[in-house]
Motif scaffolding. Structure first.
Motif, mmCIF file in Angstrom:
data_model
loop_
_atom_site.group_PDB
_atom_site.id
_atom_site.type_symbol
_atom_site.label_atom_id
_atom_site.label_comp_id
_atom_site.label_asym_id
_atom_site.label_seq_id
_atom_site.Cartn_x
_atom_site.Cartn_y
_atom_site.Cartn_z
ATOM 1 N N THR A 51 -5.683 -12.296 1.379
ATOM 2 C CA THR A 51 -6.689 -11.906 0.401
ATOM 3 C C THR A 51 -6.157 -11.870 -1.022
ATOM 4 O O THR A 51 -6.933 -11.866 -1.964
ATOM 5 C CB THR A 51 -7.271 -10.519 0.749
ATOM 6 O OG1 THR A 51 -6.207 -9.584 0.846
ATOM 7 C CG2 THR A 51 -8.055 -10.576 2.028
ATOM 8 N N THR A 54 -7.299 -9.377 -4.681
ATOM 9 C CA THR A 54 -8.646 -8.813 -4.601
ATOM 10 C C THR A 54 -8.755 -7.847 -3.431
ATOM 11 O O THR A 54 -7.971 -7.900 -2.484
ATOM 12 C CB THR A 54 -9.698 -9.921 -4.445
ATOM 13 O OG1 THR A 54 -9.397 -10.666 -3.273
ATOM 14 C CG2 THR A 54 -9.723 -10.834 -5.639
ATOM 15 N N VAL A 58 -14.383 -6.839 -0.767
ATOM 16 C CA VAL A 58 -15.097 -7.937 -1.419
ATOM 17 C C VAL A 58 -15.168 -9.139 -0.488
ATOM 18 O O VAL A 58 -16.223 -9.776 -0.349
ATOM 19 C CB VAL A 58 -14.425 -8.303 -2.759
ATOM 20 C CG1 VAL A 58 -15.032 -9.548 -3.359
ATOM 21 C CG2 VAL A 58 -14.503 -7.142 -3.724
ATOM 22 N N HIS A 59 -14.063 -9.447 0.169
ATOM 23 C CA HIS A 59 -14.051 -10.563 1.117
ATOM 24 C C HIS A 59 -14.948 -10.267 2.317
ATOM 25 O O HIS A 59 -15.629 -11.162 2.824
ATOM 26 C CB HIS A 59 -12.627 -10.860 1.581
ATOM 27 C CG HIS A 59 -11.802 -11.503 0.519
ATOM 28 N ND1 HIS A 59 -11.924 -12.827 0.189
ATOM 29 C CD2 HIS A 59 -10.859 -10.995 -0.300
ATOM 30 C CE1 HIS A 59 -11.087 -13.111 -0.778
ATOM 31 N NE2 HIS A 59 -10.426 -12.014 -1.102
ATOM 32 N N HIS A 62 -18.557 -10.892 1.326
ATOM 33 C CA HIS A 62 -18.858 -12.325 1.242
ATOM 34 C C HIS A 62 -19.009 -12.941 2.629
ATOM 35 O O HIS A 62 -19.902 -13.769 2.864
ATOM 36 C CB HIS A 62 -17.771 -13.052 0.460
ATOM 37 C CG HIS A 62 -17.783 -12.722 -0.987
ATOM 38 N ND1 HIS A 62 -16.783 -13.116 -1.845
ATOM 39 C CD2 HIS A 62 -18.654 -12.040 -1.760
ATOM 40 C CE1 HIS A 62 -17.035 -12.698 -3.059
ATOM 41 N NE2 HIS A 62 -18.175 -12.031 -3.031
ATOM 42 N N ARG A 63 -18.146 -12.578 3.552
ATOM 43 C CA ARG A 63 -18.239 -13.119 4.914
ATOM 44 C C ARG A 63 -19.490 -12.618 5.626
ATOM 45 O O ARG A 63 -20.120 -13.346 6.374
ATOM 46 C CB ARG A 63 -17.011 -12.751 5.739
ATOM 47 C CG ARG A 63 -15.710 -13.221 5.185
ATOM 48 C CD ARG A 63 -15.594 -14.735 5.184
ATOM 49 N NE ARG A 63 -14.362 -15.098 4.532
ATOM 50 C CZ ARG A 63 -14.279 -15.693 3.357
ATOM 51 N NH1 ARG A 63 -15.355 -15.998 2.698
ATOM 52 N NH2 ARG A 63 -13.124 -15.992 2.819
ATOM 53 N N VAL A 65 -22.351 -11.800 4.200
ATOM 54 C CA VAL A 65 -23.493 -12.522 3.640
ATOM 55 C C VAL A 65 -23.546 -13.941 4.186
ATOM 56 O O VAL A 65 -24.623 -14.452 4.539
ATOM 57 C CB VAL A 65 -23.431 -12.515 2.095
ATOM 58 C CG1 VAL A 65 -24.444 -13.467 1.496
ATOM 59 C CG2 VAL A 65 -23.653 -11.108 1.578
ATOM 60 N N ALA A 66 -22.409 -14.602 4.302
ATOM 61 C CA ALA A 66 -22.380 -15.959 4.841
ATOM 62 C C ALA A 66 -22.812 -15.978 6.309
ATOM 63 O O ALA A 66 -23.571 -16.859 6.725
ATOM 64 C CB ALA A 66 -20.983 -16.555 4.694
#
Length: 93
Positions: A51, A54, A58-59, A62-63, A65-66
């Motif tokens: 990572t 960051t 946050v990661h 994002h994952r 949402v994907a």
């Protein structure tokens, strides 16, 4: 005892594998959405170690949402496919 109160046991005879295959044939985009979700989770776990500077949260966002995009996209494609089968591919009487 009346015959309409008897429960048919034919639905209980299916094992989980055959039930999953039957459901996948009825709605082909559901397994695609499930596979996309699993792939995104696996990718997120793989990328978790690198990572950088960051934050991990946050990661993860994002994952998530994907993965949700894969599932919602598969649902939308499945609904469009079923609408096509129902209204346009059917011959009119």
């Amino acid at each position: 005892m009346s015959s309409d109160t008897d429960v048919s046991l034919s639905s209980y005879d299916d094992d989980q594998g055959s039930k999953l295959i039957r459901k996948a044939r009825e709605a082909p985009f559901v397994p695609i959405g499930m596979a996309g979700f699993a792939a995104m989770v696996a990718y997120g776990l793989y990328k978790w170690k690198g990572t950088g500077n960051t934050k991990v949260s946050v990661h993860q966002i994002h994952r998530r949402v994907a993965a949700q995009c894969f599932v919602v996209g598969a649902m939308a494609l499945g609904m469009g496919y079923s609408m096509y089968q129902e209204f346009w591919a059917k011959p009119k009487p």
